[in-house]
Write an enzyme that holds these catalytic residues in place. Sequence first.
Site, short mmCIF file in Angstrom:
data_model
loop_
_atom_site.label_atom_id
_atom_site.label_comp_id
_atom_site.label_asym_id
_atom_site.label_seq_id
_atom_site.Cartn_x
_atom_site.Cartn_y
_atom_site.Cartn_z
CG ASP A 69 16.59 33.91 -10.45
OD1 ASP A 69 16.61 32.80 -9.49
OD2 ASP A 69 15.84 34.95 -9.73
CG ASP B 238 20.73 37.41 -8.02
OD1 ASP B 238 19.25 36.68 -7.71
OD2 ASP B 238 20.54 38.57 -7.52
CE LYS C 244 28.77 43.60 -21.11
NZ LYS C 244 28.37 43.35 -22.44
CG ASP D 75 26.61 40.32 -23.72
OD1 ASP D 75 28.13 40.14 -23.19
OD2 ASP D 75 27.22 41.76 -24.53
CE1 TYR E 265 22.66 42.31 -5.53
CE2 TYR E 265 24.53 40.45 -5.98
CZ TYR E 265 22.98 40.84 -6.69
OH TYR E 265 22.46 40.80 -7.41
#
Length: 360
Positions: A253, A249, A193, A225, A144
Amino acid sequence: MNKKIALLAGDGIGPEVMAQAVRVLDKVAAKFNHTFAYTEALVGGAAYDVHKEHLPQTTIDICNQSDAVLFGSVGGPVDKQHEEKWANCEAKSILALRKAFSFNINLRQMALFSEISSLSPLRHELLKNGLDIVIFRELIGDVYFGEHTLTEKDGQRFAFDSGSYTEEQIRSIADYAFNVARKRKKQLISVDKANVMAMSKLWRQVVSEVAKNYPDVEYSDMLVDNCAMQIIKNPAQFDVILTSNLFGDILSDELSVLSGSVGMMPSASFSASGLALYEPAGGSAPDIAGKDIANPIAQILSASLMLAYSFNMLDEANAVNNAVKQTIIDGYRTGDIMTNSTHEIKVGTTEFTNQVINRL
Ligand code: NAD
């Protein structure tokens, strides 16, 4: 204890649910012999109406002079986003606040009460004991804050994003998350990851170093994942999740959907300065604003997080959480959490809060 609280109610349902959180805080103050002094400050579209800016300096000053910030929500109706008042309102308010106070750590708490588990998209067997998961998301590193290029190269369209982490950024949030894990079930899963990304390799190295200072906390790593799958397959295995900005993020959600309504999820943002901001994870819900039907739980639980994390008032926070839970167990529901079971009593924002206050 005397505490100064900045109230930034904002737009839409923000002022309605904020008023209910304040009523709950007043009851806590009376019951536990505290004094809470509130100062209201404008933010979002409400601030734009008066100051022609979404985060005026007066609001920043009030936050600076307070022990904690309780935030509502900002933003206007989807079909009015082109108007100056509403254009990028969230970014100009919340991202600007994050920047002004260097909030680098975000926490979202997902609590699903088994009484309303049928609202969750998951099967009841997976949720029969309810869920209580905290996710920590780093806020100022990752892609970001890197370079973003969309261009042409060798005759075709080409995109490039960069991201970075310093070990200090990772250590800061890891320390915070392990401390919280210590006060909960003493279990933390760090998500990355690390099989592919350099940022994640550093993440895993630093988190495992920090973990050595918390031998009482059971720590493990999980690839993002796999984590996305495990949240759906077996969410009860999680207590504290710690992860980077991008993964946080997305996963937060995913978690918010499990709780049945966006009106249920509180969140907090912390900074090294010690000032913290507490807010519902959802938006300003302009479609239901002004009707006394919004669910006040996320705002009330945000106030409860403030009691626990900024004021170290753990008994007070537990009392609020238990009162909310008992109100649900006793059948009271705002419209968004009705499950159509027979013993439910549909109530509005104010009446739901009356019931919470009665149980405090
Ligand atoms: P939203 O979260 O406001 O609403 C999505 C849906 O959930 C709506 O149907 C709404 O009625 C419902 N809902 C939300 N909160 C509820 C509550 N407490 N009780 C019952 N129902 C509730 O998201 P949106 O519609 O995409 O966005 C509306 C505005 O909010 C936009 O301007 C957006 O930019 C802004 N927004 C602000 C924040 C924030 O202030 N942190 C976060 C997200 C969106």
